[in-house]
Design an enzyme around this catalytic site. Structure first.
Site: not given
Ligand SMILES: NC(=O)c1ccc[n+]([C@@H]2O[C@H](COP(=O)([O-])OP(=O)(O)OC[C@H]3O[C@@H](n4cnc5c(N)ncnc54)[C@H](OP(=O)(O)O)[C@@H]3O)[C@@H](O)[C@H]2O)c1
Length: 343
Positions: A218, A222
């Site tokens: 990961y 990133k």
């Molecule tokens: N949350 C954090 O603390 C954090 C920190 C640093 C960076 N980020 C980055 O922010 C971004 C969003 O993270 P998040 O925390 O909001 O994630 P999340 O809540 O898990 O949401 C992920 C989204 O992506 C979709 N998704 C997952 N796998 C997929 C696939 N194979 N094909 C198409 N869509 C898919 C999911 O769809 P479904 O609903 O159908 O599963 C959902 O809409 C990511 O790039 C992550 O690395 C997050």
């Protein structure tokens, strides 16, 4: 008006022999530099605004004239919030995500809270074929596309040593975080470049800027985004496209597994609102880049990063986080064992 401390300080410096004066000046500079940077971080996070969203052509009154925004991974967490907030600001939205039922639910949520037009594209970025990317391209090819949010991302289920990690998980993370980002950017860029001003946001992570042991794949993907965005931002700037990387720390979402927001962990709604208000402000991403191609603008994230950069060093911080990742892994395993026993 001069501060009362200035006079005595000047006298003190003047009374010192030259070598001591030099040393004192170096000491003062060393002390003041972090404070100066802290002021810049706080000014970015709390005072100065970013590039106005209006630059990219939204229209709340007439959706037929509004620009479009594509958001990947748009049915949950940060991506869903980008879709909702961009729609409220007057952009039409393309939701590209995995599950059609969830896409339909977000579409109706947007329709009930704004006049934006919405298109949905069900695409599983883990198994996306050339035909899938062509389908996405065809869906957006006639649109006035001005915003791309490369949000979809995958992390490890729990921290794990690279040598012991599941190979399928490793490949899935690379596929979604790297290949899908490249493919979607490649197909959207010609459309983005047709506008006077367009915007790309890449969801980066602190795991990329402070490479995190036991999340090696990961972290590597990133870090790739940091390099990709930096290079791309130079290529596209003259064509009116602003390409930014969001250096994101914890946000309360399914991926972070942090259910409750807190001082340092914003909700997606808070995080996205701050990001959209500060586009192009670097916050604490200041050493390599004060041009704002990378942003850490959630205040508590920025303060954490400032403290790490000033007092620990990004390199040493990676080493220090190994211990905490081991603790997180042990807790995750215990939780799995409890669940397996039905407790
Ligand atoms: N949350 C954090 O603390 C954090 C920190 C640093 C960076 N980020 C980055 O922010 C971004 C969003 O993270 P998040 O925390 O909001 O994630 P999340 O809540 O898990 O949401 C992920 C989204 O992506 C979709 N998704 C997952 N796998 C997929 C696939 N194979 N094909 C198409 N869509 C898919 C999911 O769809 P479904 O609903 O159908 O599963 C959902 O809409 C990511 O790039 C992550 O690395 C997050």
């Amino acid at each position: 008006m001069t501060l009362p401390i200035i006079g005595p300080l000047q006298d003190f410096f003047a009374s010192l022999p030259f070598p001591a004066r030099l040393l004192a000046a170096v000491g003062l500079f060393t002390l003041l530099k972090p404070l100066y940077r802290l002021v810049r971080v706080l000014t970015d996070c709390y005072v100065l605004g970013g590039i106005p969203l209006a630059t990219f052509g939204p229209s709340k009154n007439d959706p037929s004239k509004a620009s479009w925004a594509v958001v990947t991974g748009a049915t949950d967490g940060i991506g869903k919030e980008f879709a909702l907030q961009l729609a409220k600001k007057g952009f039409n939205i393309v939701l590209a995500s995995r599950t059609q039922s969830k896409l339909d639910a977000v579409e109706s949520e947007i329709s009930s809270s704004s006049s934006a037009q919405v298109k949905t594209v069900a695409i599983n970025f883990l198994h996306a074929t050339d035909a899938d990317y062509k389908r996405l391209e065809a869906e957006i090819s006639q649109l006035k596309l001005a915003v791309l949010v490369n949000n979809v991302g995958l992390s490890h289920d729990k921290p794990v040593l690279f040598s012991e990690g599941d190979v399928q998980e490793m490949e899935a993370i690379a596929e979604i975080n790297v290949r899908a980002t490249l493919r979607v950017t490649r197909l959207a860029l010609p459309l983005l470049q047709q506008n006077k001003r367009s915007l790309i946001l890449h969801l980066g992570s602190f795991a990329g800027s402070i490479p995190t042991p036991m999340l090696s794949t990961y972290a590597g993907t990133k870090a790739f985004l940091i390099g990709f965005n930096r290079a791309l931002s130079y290529e596209v700037a003259s064509k009116g496209v602003t390409s930014l990387l969001l250096n994101t720390y914890f946000v309360s979402t399914a991926m972070s597994k942090i259910r409750r927001s807190s001082w340092s962990v914003p909700t997606p709604k808070q995080y996205v609102a701050q990001t959209l208000a500060k586009l192009g402000r670097p916050g604490s991403c200041y050493e390599e880049d004060r041009r704002g191609r990378e942003m850490t603008v959630w205040p508590q994230h920025a303060l954490t990063e400032w403290a790490v950069r000033e007092f620990v060093g990004l390199g040493r911080a990676s080493g220090m986080s190994l211990k905490s990742q081991k603790v997180i892994r042990a807790k995750a395993i215990k939780r799995e064992e409890r669940l397996a026993k039905g407790q």
